[in-house]
Design an enzyme around this catalytic site. Structure first.
Site, mmCIF file in Angstrom:
data_model
loop_
_atom_site.group_PDB
_atom_site.id
_atom_site.type_symbol
_atom_site.label_atom_id
_atom_site.label_comp_id
_atom_site.label_asym_id
_atom_site.label_seq_id
_atom_site.Cartn_x
_atom_site.Cartn_y
_atom_site.Cartn_z
ATOM 1 N N HIS A 1 0.944 -1.197 0.055
ATOM 2 C CA HIS A 1 0.139 -0.087 0.151
ATOM 3 C C HIS A 1 0.688 1.266 0.013
ATOM 4 O O HIS A 1 1.766 1.396 0.523
ATOM 5 C CB HIS A 1 -1.132 0.036 1.089
ATOM 6 C CG HIS A 1 -0.761 0.072 2.586
ATOM 7 N ND1 HIS A 1 -0.294 1.179 3.212
ATOM 8 C CD2 HIS A 1 -0.260 -0.992 3.228
ATOM 9 C CE1 HIS A 1 0.159 0.901 4.372
ATOM 10 N NE2 HIS A 1 -0.004 -0.302 4.486
ATOM 11 N N ASP B 1 -0.068 4.360 0.938
ATOM 12 C CA ASP B 1 -0.448 5.374 1.794
ATOM 13 C C ASP B 1 0.068 4.984 3.212
ATOM 14 O O ASP B 1 0.780 3.892 3.716
ATOM 15 C CB ASP B 1 -2.175 5.449 2.243
ATOM 16 C CG ASP B 1 -2.478 4.356 2.937
ATOM 17 O OD1 ASP B 1 -2.180 3.009 2.284
ATOM 18 O OD2 ASP B 1 -3.358 4.507 3.700
ATOM 19 N N ASP C 1 6.156 1.775 6.435
ATOM 20 C CA ASP C 1 4.919 1.138 6.344
ATOM 21 C C ASP C 1 4.308 1.831 5.489
ATOM 22 O O ASP C 1 3.628 2.853 5.884
ATOM 23 C CB ASP C 1 4.209 1.046 7.679
ATOM 24 C CG ASP C 1 2.666 0.571 7.792
ATOM 25 O OD1 ASP C 1 2.420 -0.135 6.788
ATOM 26 O OD2 ASP C 1 2.099 0.514 8.840
ATOM 27 N N GLU D 1 -4.806 1.779 2.769
ATOM 28 C CA GLU D 1 -4.999 0.850 3.776
ATOM 29 C C GLU D 1 -5.250 1.027 5.007
ATOM 30 O O GLU D 1 -5.969 0.660 5.741
ATOM 31 C CB GLU D 1 -3.701 -0.087 3.482
ATOM 32 C CG GLU D 1 -3.645 -1.395 3.846
ATOM 33 C CD GLU D 1 -3.196 -1.636 5.357
ATOM 34 O OE1 GLU D 1 -3.108 -2.435 5.977
ATOM 35 O OE2 GLU D 1 -2.720 -0.413 5.877
ATOM 36 N N GLU D 2 -4.377 2.340 5.479
ATOM 37 C CA GLU D 2 -4.322 2.595 6.890
ATOM 38 C C GLU D 2 -5.749 3.089 7.388
ATOM 39 O O GLU D 2 -5.746 3.128 8.462
ATOM 40 C CB GLU D 2 -3.203 3.702 6.962
ATOM 41 C CG GLU D 2 -1.694 3.322 6.486
ATOM 42 C CD GLU D 2 -1.365 2.309 7.795
ATOM 43 O OE1 GLU D 2 -1.900 1.949 8.744
ATOM 44 O OE2 GLU D 2 -0.138 1.958 7.483
ATOM 45 N N ASP E 1 3.693 -6.287 3.884
ATOM 46 C CA ASP E 1 3.238 -5.166 4.777
ATOM 47 C C ASP E 1 3.525 -5.542 6.219
ATOM 48 O O ASP E 1 2.966 -5.300 7.277
ATOM 49 C CB ASP E 1 1.618 -5.021 4.524
ATOM 50 C CG ASP E 1 1.255 -3.689 5.188
ATOM 51 O OD1 ASP E 1 1.985 -2.894 5.467
ATOM 52 O OD2 ASP E 1 0.013 -3.466 5.207
ATOM 53 N N HIS F 1 4.096 3.345 12.594
ATOM 54 C CA HIS F 1 3.034 4.834 12.959
ATOM 55 C C HIS F 1 3.629 5.613 14.047
ATOM 56 O O HIS F 1 2.800 6.173 14.782
ATOM 57 C CB HIS F 1 1.439 4.287 13.304
ATOM 58 C CG HIS F 1 0.812 3.316 12.382
ATOM 59 N ND1 HIS F 1 -0.539 2.895 12.735
ATOM 60 C CD2 HIS F 1 1.340 2.671 11.228
ATOM 61 C CE1 HIS F 1 -0.707 2.144 11.669
ATOM 62 N NE2 HIS F 1 0.288 2.049 10.728
HETATM 63 ZN ZN LIG Z 1 0.756 -1.412 6.386
#
Ligand SMILES: [Zn+2]
Length: 420
Positions: free
Chosen positions: A90, A92, A152, A186-187, A209, A391
């Site tokens: 992903h 994003d 990520d 995705e997030e 991922d 994150h």
């Molecule tokens: Zn991810």
């Protein structure tokens, strides 16, 4: 220098790092409560760059669709049939931490000490960050202290791009047809929402991922969200005697009554939880947003029942208050769908072992694009990327581990070519 897992990984590393550093600089943060796909225009900047780069390495059909999904094909080098295999990451990054102005720093040959980042006093301390301990000699990439890094999932994007470029440049290597997809949002839980499984046309796929070296995951939480709306009675506080019913206070009682041992901070491994993620409250109305997770569907139902009972009992103590509880299903545990196709996980295990790594089979305490894609008929387990502390501003990635993931993808193509 830390040993690479293989000469292949070492050979892929320079290009991989170059791609990774280029991708993380693009601000692709997604935004909750989206009104369009993708939720933010920055994601399209990276997606367009990826289409150009896919075409440059020879994937001529690479294109970006109206919803922000990149898809491309690397044709097979085999005579005859083999299943088409998908590779997915992903573009994003998480809305939880800033993704604007990411300035990556490469720390060559990490010495095991506390890493001090230049901004906001951010530090990466191996005594606190368990996965950082033992990474002496690795080349680490971090952000500068005031943003996330975006490993990520740009580690996954860079690994797929590097592996595919390598395979495209080496037609002598056996490979089945590979389909590549880069997904938006995705997030915020929408990576699979507008994914056209039929157009993708793969028999199975792999998301890159994950995190730790060797991770191979075919199990995610089953996930539900509950929106609890409590309505009180609003009056002027000066004339409130016997009249006011304060929804905020009732919401506070609900929070206090929920079990403290069934929270994300108090659970681990295969345990589920009830997690209050947001409260908006006034006297007249309180809205509590709760996510409920478990690996076992029956236990998930029990957590939801416990939540309902707790809310209803507390609100019932004030007959003038009203409550609505709205539970929606978010994503399923993908294991149910993947275990029907054991070859999918076996092939990944073989590829990881081929790279000299012992597969680490842990359930994901969260979801991936694969949770819903598997349910939609595309069995999609998840493979490690070598990124860590997702994150957060302490996010970091190991070049050696990212290279191991890219090499694993190259081997995965070969495993499937042999399995036909
Ligand atoms: Zn991810």
């Amino acid at each position: 220098m830390a040993p690479f897992t293989s000469p292949l990984a070492e050979a892929l590393a320079p290009e991989l790092l170059e791609r990774f550093l280029r991708y993380v600089r693009v601000d692709t943060q997604s935004e909750r409560d989206r009104t369009q796909s993708p939720s933010t225009p920055g994601q399209l900047d990276l997606s367009r760059m990826l289409v150009d780069e896919l075409r440059e390495v020879g994937l001529e059909d690479a294109e970006l669709d109206d919803n922000g999904y990149v898809m491309a094909t690397l044709p097979s080098t085999l005579n005859g049939d083999a299943p088409t295999i998908g590779l997915i990451a992903h573009v994003d990054t998480s809305p939880d931490e800033s993704g604007t102005g990411v300035e990556p720093i490469v720390h060559r040959g990490y010495d095991g000490a506390v890493l001090e980042l230049p901004r906001n006093g951010a530090v990466l301390d191996p005594a606190v960050l368990k996965e950082l301990a033992g990474k002496e000699g690795h080349d680490l990439v971090t952000a500068s202290g005031d943003t996330l890094l975006g490993a990520d999932d740009k580690a996954g994007v860079a690994e797929i791009m590097t592996a595919v470029a390598h395979l495209a440049a080496h037609p002598e290597l056996p490979r089945p047809t590979l389909r590549i997809a880069f997904t938006p949002d995705e997030e915020i839980g929408h990576g699979a929402t507008l994914f056209d499984v039929e157009r993708f046309g793969a028999a199975c796929a792999y998301t890159l991922d994950g995190s730790k070296l060797g991770e191979l995951q075919d199990e995610t939480f089953t996930a539900s969200e509950a929106l609890i709306t409590i309505r009180g009675v609003e009056t002027h506080p000066g004339f409130a005697t016997g009249k006011m019913v304060n929804a905020s206070r009732l919401a506070g009682e609900v929070l206090a009554a929920l079990p403290a041992d069934l929270t994300p901070e108090a659970t681990s491994g295969r345990e589920g939880f009830i997690h209050v993620v947001e409260i908006n409250a006034t006297v007249g109305k309180a809205v509590i947003r709760v996510i409920v997770r478990d690996f076992d569907d029956d236990l998930l139902e029990r957590h939801i029942a416990l939540l309902r009972r707790t809310v209803e009992e507390i609100v019932a103590t004030e007959p003038r208050a009203r409550v609505e509880i709205d539970v929606t299903h978010q994503y399923p545990n993908m294991r149910t769908y993947i275990e029907e196709f054991p070859a999918v996980v076996e092939a990944a295990e073989e590829a990881i072992r081929g790279e000299g790594i012992e597969p680490v089979r842990t359930p994901i305490r969260g979801g991936t694009d694969g949770s819903r894609l598997s349910q939609m008929g595309l069995p999609t387990p998840n493979i490690f990327t070598g990124g860590h502390e997702y994150h957060s501003v302490r996010e970091w990635a190991s070049v050696q581990e990212m290279a191991a993931a890219a090499a694993t993808v190259v081997r995965l193509a070969e495993v499937w070519a042999r399995r036909r």
